[in-house]
Design an enzyme around this catalytic site. Structure first.
Site, PDB file in Angstrom:
ATOM      1  N   HIS A  43       0.844  -1.189   0.000  1.00 25.13           N
ATOM      2  CA  HIS A  43       0.000   0.000   0.000  1.00 25.13           C
ATOM      3  C   HIS A  43       0.884   1.245   0.000  1.00 25.13           C
ATOM      4  CE1 HIS A  43      -2.686   2.989   2.070  1.00 25.13           C
ATOM      5  NE2 HIS A  43      -3.558   2.456   1.224  1.00 25.13           N
ATOM      6  N   GLU A 103      -4.687   0.192  -4.018  1.00 20.35           N
ATOM      7  CA  GLU A 103      -3.941   1.435  -3.779  1.00 20.35           C
ATOM      8  C   GLU A 103      -2.470   1.126  -3.548  1.00 20.35           C
ATOM      9  OE1 GLU A 103      -5.750   3.021  -0.215  1.00 20.35           O
ATOM     10  OE2 GLU A 103      -7.660   3.372  -1.205  1.00 20.35           O
ATOM     11  N   CYS A 119      -9.315  10.478   3.364  1.00 17.48           N
ATOM     12  CA  CYS A 119      -8.007  10.908   3.839  1.00 17.48           C
ATOM     13  C   CYS A 119      -7.463  12.073   3.029  1.00 17.48           C
ATOM     14  CB  CYS A 119      -7.032   9.737   3.776  1.00 17.48           C
ATOM     15  SG  CYS A 119      -7.166   8.751   2.277  1.00 17.48           S
TER      16      CYS A 119
END
Lengths: 646, 646
Positions: free
Chosen positions: B264, B316, B412
C-alpha cells in the site's frame, strides 16, 4: 420461423482437416485418456481434482471428505460428453468400458428421488436447492444431462439417459409456478439448454416447459436471488459473491427484456443459447428478437477480434460497450465456446449464415488457442497482448497466465474444449428438408439423408492457404447445397463441375443446385491477408491494426520478433508476404511476413525512468503466426494489435 | 551524517506565488471552513462524516451510534493540523476558538489512561489493540500527535500537546520488547513519524525509542500480524483484508531489509519517511542506506511522470517494476503527499538536493491535481488518462472518478491536501548552521536567523513562465545560500547583484556566498517545454511522449482538443509554442500549443466493431495545459502521454 436445422450425425462426419484434424485426433488418442488420469488424480504434477473420488464417496464406495469446488462433478460430465462424441465418430472405443463403469458409479451416487450432486449429497444434504445463486446444482445437472444425451446418441445405451431423465423429472417437479413448487432458477445457467436437448431426444414436453419456466421466471420482481441471499446473510462458496450484483447472473430483469450482453460471460452465453433454442421450439418471435438484440450488442460492442468475450479480468464478465483492453481481459475459453453455441442456434432460428462468421471467429481463434498443439495444456484466460513479467501478483494482469496450464482449480475449460472439438462436425454441416448447409470450411467427409436423398460430401478446404474450397458431392437426387459466404469473401469465384457459376446469395448463403450423381463445387473466396482496424470507440486499439487472413487472427510472438513488441510499428498498409508454415506448428498455415519499424529512445539510459525524448526508428522484418497457435514455443511476449504508422 | 536541516518557522514564511498563493489563500479563506462544515455534517450534498459527532459521543456529550470508518477521527486531526499551519502563518485567526473548542472535546473523549480513539472507546472498548492490522488505532494516534505538535508550535497552547503526550506515553508503555509489553506494530504506519515529531519538540527520548521499536519490530519472524489474524480468524473491517498479504503493509520482512517500494503506497511512504527521520536522529547509516535503496526503486521503476505512486487500482498499492498503466492506476493524492514527506527527509539525511526534484514533481502535478481551483472538490485517484464513459462499474477504471468529488467515504485526501498546502513553506526553505537552503521555486518571503545572522529573503519566481527566479536577500552577516539546481535546468545563467556569477554545484545545490546587507540573486534555469519519453520497459508509454515544462507535466483535455484523444498523434519533436494562459485557470501559466495529427479510419462505419483498415491522417492544432489544473472546466477526456509519430 423457418424449419429447424437438423444436425448431421457425428458418426457420419469424418474430419480430415490439416489443422482441426490434428486436434480431433488428439482428443481420442490423447486428451481423453490424459483428462481421465486428471479426473482420477493420477497425474502427480497437476492440481488434484478429487472428481472420481467424490463420486465414489457419494456412491458410498469409499469413505472420506468430498473435495474440490461445488461444481467439480461437471468435469466428469464434460469428459463423458467428449467420450460420447468420439464414440459417435467411431473413435476411442477403448474408453467405452471406462465410461460405462463411471456411469455405473454415477448411478450409485444418484439418490432415490433422482437427486444427483456429490457436494450436496455428501456434505450438505439438508441444504439442497437452498443456494441457487452459488450452489451450481442446476448447472451441474445440466452438464450431466448433456453428457447423457450425447452418450445415448452415440451408444444407444439407456442407462445414463435414464439417470438424466430421473434427475430432470425431479427438477421439473421441484421448480415451477405450481403450488408447492420452488420459484427459483439457476445461478449459473446451463440446465435450460440441457433440458431442451433432453426434450428433443425424448419428446417429453415437461422438459421443454421447465426450461422455458427457468427463462421466464428469471429476474422477476420480487427477486428470488435477493430474497435467497438475504435469508442466507451473504455468500457461502465464492468470495466474489460478497458484492454480488444481479447483472452478474443476468437476473436483474427478465431475460426477454434484456438488451445487452451483461454479467458473467459464460452464464450469458449459456442462457442466450437456451433462449434461442426456446425461441425456435416455441416459435416465440419476441424471444428470438431479444436474442438478436443481445447478439448485436455482443458482436458489435463487446467482442474481441478473436471472438473472446468478457473483457473484465475481475469477474470473467462483460463491462461496458467498447471497453476491450488487450492485456487485462479475461476472454475465457468457455465463454467463446458459449458464443459458438449461441451463434449456432441463432443461425438455426433465423436461417441466416451471418451468425457463423462469429462462430468461426471464436472457434479459429480463442477456442483453439485454449489448448496447445500437444493437447495437454490449456488457457482459461485468452489475452490479446502479453508481456510475461507483468502477469504477476497485484498487477491487473495477475489472472493472465503467460503459458498454458496443465489444469486449473476451477477447470471448466479443458473438458469444454475437448467436448467442443470432439463434436466439431455439428458446426460444419446442418440440414433441413430442402438443403444441406455448409457453415464452416473445415476439410471433412460427411453423409446424410435428406427426404430420401442420400448425399455424400467430401470437402477439401484450403481456406487458410489459398482460400479455395473444393466440395465433391454425390447425391441420389438433385438437391440444394447452401454454402455460407463468409464475411472475408471478396469477389469470390464459384465453379460447378468445372464451369463458372453465378449463384444467388440469400441470407448469407450461396445457393447451389446440383443434379443427381456426382458434382464438384469449387469456390475461391479471394482470401487475402488484411489489415483490420477497430471502431474508434475502442480506445485501446486506436491507431492500431491487426492482421487477419480469412477467419484467422495473426499475432506477433517474441520468439520470432524479439522482445519489446511494444516498440513495433507497421506501416498502415504494409505489404504482407506469405512464407513457409513454421515447422513447429500445425495446420500447414503460411507465416505472414512484413516490414515494420521499431521506435527506440536513443537518449534514455537503462536506469532512467523518464527523460528527454529522442525517439528514432529502426527497420525490422516481422513474422506473424496464427493467434490460435501462439505459446507453443515457450514463454514470451505476444501481441495481436500492432501500432500503425500512417 | 550531516547536520540536520531545520525548518523555518511557518509564521516567518509568506507565500506570494501566482499559482500556489491561490491555493494557500483558499485554505484559510475557504477550505478550512468548508471542511469544518463537512466534519460537522452541515453540508447537505456531501457524504456524512459523523466526525465531530463521534467525538461528542465518545465525550459522552451526546448519545447515539458512533459511525464512519474506524479511522474517521483522523479527518478532524488533519483539519486541526491545517488550522495550526494557518494560525502559524498568521491567518485564519477566526478558527482558533473553534479549534480550542474541539480540542476540549478531544480531551473529554480521551480516556483516563491516555487512550484516545472514538471507535474503540464507544464501540469496542474490550477490543483495544486487538486488531492492529486493520484497527488503525496507532495510525489515528499518529495524526492526532502531528496535529497537536503543529498546534503547539502555532499557538504555544499546551492543552492539545498534553493530550498527545498522555496518549503517546500510553503507547510507549503498551508497546515494546520489555516484559508485559505488546510486541505489535501498526497496520498502517504513521505513529512512527508522529512520535519523532513529538520527540523533537519535547526532547523526550522514549518517543523516539518507541518509534524506532515500531520499525525494528515490524516484519520479524514469528510474524505478529500472522498470529493476530489467525487468532481473530479473518478480516474484521475491510474486505480487502480477506486475502491480506504481509507485503501490503510492508510487514513481510524487517523494513531494514526491504529493497523495493512494496504494498500500500501511503503505508510505504509514511514508513519510509519515519525511517529517514530515525536514520537522521539515530545516525543509523544502515537505515539511511535502506531508505536510499527503496527510494531508487521507487523513483526509477515505480513512479509516474506526475509523481503519482501506487499503480494498482485494486489495493492502492505498488505492483511490480515498470507496471505503470495510465488509465487504471490509483496514484492516490495522499501517496504523493507521502512521497513529498519521504523526499524531504531524504534530502535532510543526505543533504542532497536531488530528492527535491521528486518532491517538486509530486507537488506540482499529483498533489495539486488533488484539489480544484475553487478548493471544494477533490481527487483521491489521479489517472494520467481518462475517458469518462469507461470510468464505470465493472471496468478496470471503476475506481477512477472523472470529476473531482466533494468528499469520500474514506476521505483521507482532502484534509491531507489542506494540511500540505497550509504548510507549504516548510518544503520551500530549510536551514542548517551554515546556510539557508532554497528547495522549491515558489514565490515567497521568508525570514530566519542562522547563528545570529538575521536573514530575509524575497523570492520572485517566474519558473513556470520564463524559468527565471529572482531572490532578494538581506542578511546582517555574510552567509551561504544553497539553491537547488533542478533536473530540468539547462545551461543556467546566474547573476549575483547584476553580475554573472560562476558558482560551484555540490550535491545538487548551487552554492552562493553573499556578503552582509542586501543582495540580489537571479537565475535563469533555461526552462523550456520538452518532450519526455519513458523507459522502454514501461510498455504503456512505448512510442509516446509527454510534454513537460520545468516541473509541470502538461496534458490534453477534451474541452480544448475535442473528443477521441486516442486518435491524436504528435510529431516526435513537434515545435511547441507558448500562448496566453487560459482565463479560467490560475497561476498565469502559459498554454502550450503544437501541431498534431488525428488518425481516423475512413472505412469503418459507426456500428462496425472491426473492419478493413483505412487509416488516414488529418492535421490538428493541439492545446496543452498543466495537468494539475485539469478537470476545472467540466468532465471530459484527458491524456498526458501522447502517441508520437516518428
Amino acid at each position: 420461423m423457418g424449419k429447424q436445422f437438423k444436425q448431421l450425425k457425428l458418426r457420419n462426419i469424418e474430419i480430415t482437416d490439416e489443422l482441426f484434424g490434428e486436434y480431433v485426433k488428439k482428443v481420442s488418442e490423447k486428451i481423453i485418456s490424459h483428462q481421465w488420469k486428471i479426473l482420477n488424480d493420477q497425474l502427480d504434477d497437476a492440481e488434484p481434482t478429487y472428481c472420481i473420488q467424490n463420486f465414489r464417496i457419494a456412491a458410498q464406495k469409499e469413505s472420506g471428505q468430498r473435495k474440490g469446488v461445488v461444481f467439480q462433478d461437471t468435469d466428469l460430465y464434460k469428459w463423458l460428453e467428449a467420450v460420447a462424441y468420439c464414440l459417435a465418430a467411431g473413435k476411442g472405443k477403448e474408453y467405452e468400458p471406462l465410461a460405462d463403469e463411471v456411469i455405473d458409479l454415477i448411478a450409485m451416487a444418484q439418490e432415490g428421488d433422482g437427486y444427483l450432486n456429490t457436494y450436496y449429497t455428501v456434505i450438505a444434504p439438508q441444504k439442497k436447492w437452498s443456494n441457487l445463486v452459488e450452489g451450481h446444482e442446476l448447472y451441474t445437472s445440466g452438464h450431466m444431462i448433456e453428457a447423457a444425451v450425447a452418450y445415448y446418441q452415440a451408444t444407444k445405451k439407456e442407462k445414463f439417459l435414464n439417470i438424466a431423465k430421473k434427475n430432470a423429472d425431479l427438477i421439473c417437479k421441484v421448480f415451477g409456478v405450481k403450488e408447492g413448487q420452488m420459484r427459483g432458477y439457476p445461478g449459473h445457467q446451463e440446465i435450460e439448454l440441457a433440458l431442451v436437448k433432453l426434450y428433443r431426444i425424448t419428446g417429453c414436453r415437461p422438459y421443454l416447459e421447465t426450461a422455458n419456466y427457468f427463462i421466464e421466471e428469471r429476474g422477476k420482481t420480487p427477486n428470488y436471488f435477493v430474497n435467497e441471499i438475504e435469508a442466507r446473510g451473504g455468500y457461502e462458496f465464492f468470495s466474489e459473491f460478497d458484492d454480488y450484483d444481479l447483472e452478474y447472473s443476468q437476473a436483474h430483469i427478465e431475460p426477454i427484456r434484456q438488451t445487452k450482453a451483461e454479467g458473467h460471460a459464460v452464464r450469458e452465453m449459456y442462457m442466450c443459447a437456451a433462449m434461442a433454442d426456446l425461441a425456435e421450439e416455441l416459435e416465440n418471435k419476441e424471444l428470438s428478437n431479444t436474442c438478436s438484440t443481445i447478439w448485436d450488442n455482443l458482436v458489435n460492442r463487446r467482442m474481441y477480434i478473436t471472438g473472446g468475450i468478457g473483457s473484465s479480468g475481475f469477474r470473467e464478465r462483460f463491462t461496458t460497450d467498447y471497453d476491450l483492453p488487450n492485456n487485462t481481459n479475461y476472454s475465457e475459453t468457455c465463454a467463446s465456446i458459449g458464443l459458438m453455441m449461441f451463434g449456432q442456434r441463432m443461425a438455426s432460428v433465423t436461417k441466416n449464415a451471418k451468425y457463423y462468421d462469429t462462430v468461426e471467429r471464436a472457434l479459429y481463434n480463442t477456442v483453439l488457442a485454449g489448448i496447445n498443439i500437444e493437447g495437454d495444456r490449456y488457457f482459461y484466460v485468452n489475452p490479446l497482448e502479453v508481456v510475461p513479467e507483468f502477469c504477476t501478483e497485484h498487477t491487473y494482469m495477475d489472472h493472465v497466465k503467460p503459458i498454458r496450464q496443465k489444469w486449473f482449480s476451477v477447470s471448466c475449460c479443458p473438458t469444454n474444449v475437448a467436448r467442443t472439438i470432439a463434436s466439431l462436425g455439428q458446426y460444419i454441416y446442418a440440414q433441413d428438408e430442402e438443403a444441406l448447409y455448409i457453415h464452416l470450411f473445415i476439410s471433412s467427409k460427411a453423409k446424410t439423408v435428406i427426404e430420401d436423398n442420400e448425399i455424400e460430401v467430401n470437402m477439401k478446404s484450403k481456406l487458410l492457404q489459398n482460400g479455395c474450397i473444393t466440395i465433391q458431392v454425390h447425391a441420389t437426387k438433385s438437391t440444394s447445397i447452401k454454402i455460407r459466404r463468409p464475411h472475408y469473401a471478396v469477389d469470390e469465384i464459384l465453379w460447378v463441375n468445372g464451369e463458372k457459376a453465378k449463384v444467388s446469395v440469400e441470407k448469407g448463403y450461396l445457393i447451389i443446385h446440383i443434379g443427381a450423381g456426382s458434382s464438384e463445387i469449387k469456390i475461391d473466396f479471394g482470401v487475402k491477408a488484411k489489415w483490420i482496424a477497430a471502431n474508434k470507440n475502442v480506445r485501446e486499439d486506436a491507431g492500431k491494426v491487426a492482421l487477419m487472413k480469412g477467419p484467422l487472427v495473426y499475432c506477433l510472438e517474441e520468439v520470432d520478433n524479439e522482445k519489446y513488441l511494444s516498440e513495433v510499428y507497421v506501416e498502415a498498409n504494409a505489404n504482407v508476404v506469405e512464407v513457409e508454415p513454421m515447422k513447429a506448428l500445425v495446420g500447414n498455415i503460411p507465416t505472414l511476413s512484413f516490414e515494420g519499424i521499431r521506435i527506440k529512445n536513443k537518449h534514455l539510459d537503462e536506469n532512467q525512468l523518464y527523460g528527454v525524448s529522442g525517439l528514432e526508428k529502426v527497420g525490422t522484418n516481422l513474422q506473424a503466426i496464427p493467434y490460435c497457435l501462439w505459446n507453443n514455443r515457450g514463454e514470451g511476449e505476444m501481441t495481436i494489435w500492432q501500432k500503425a504508422r500512417v
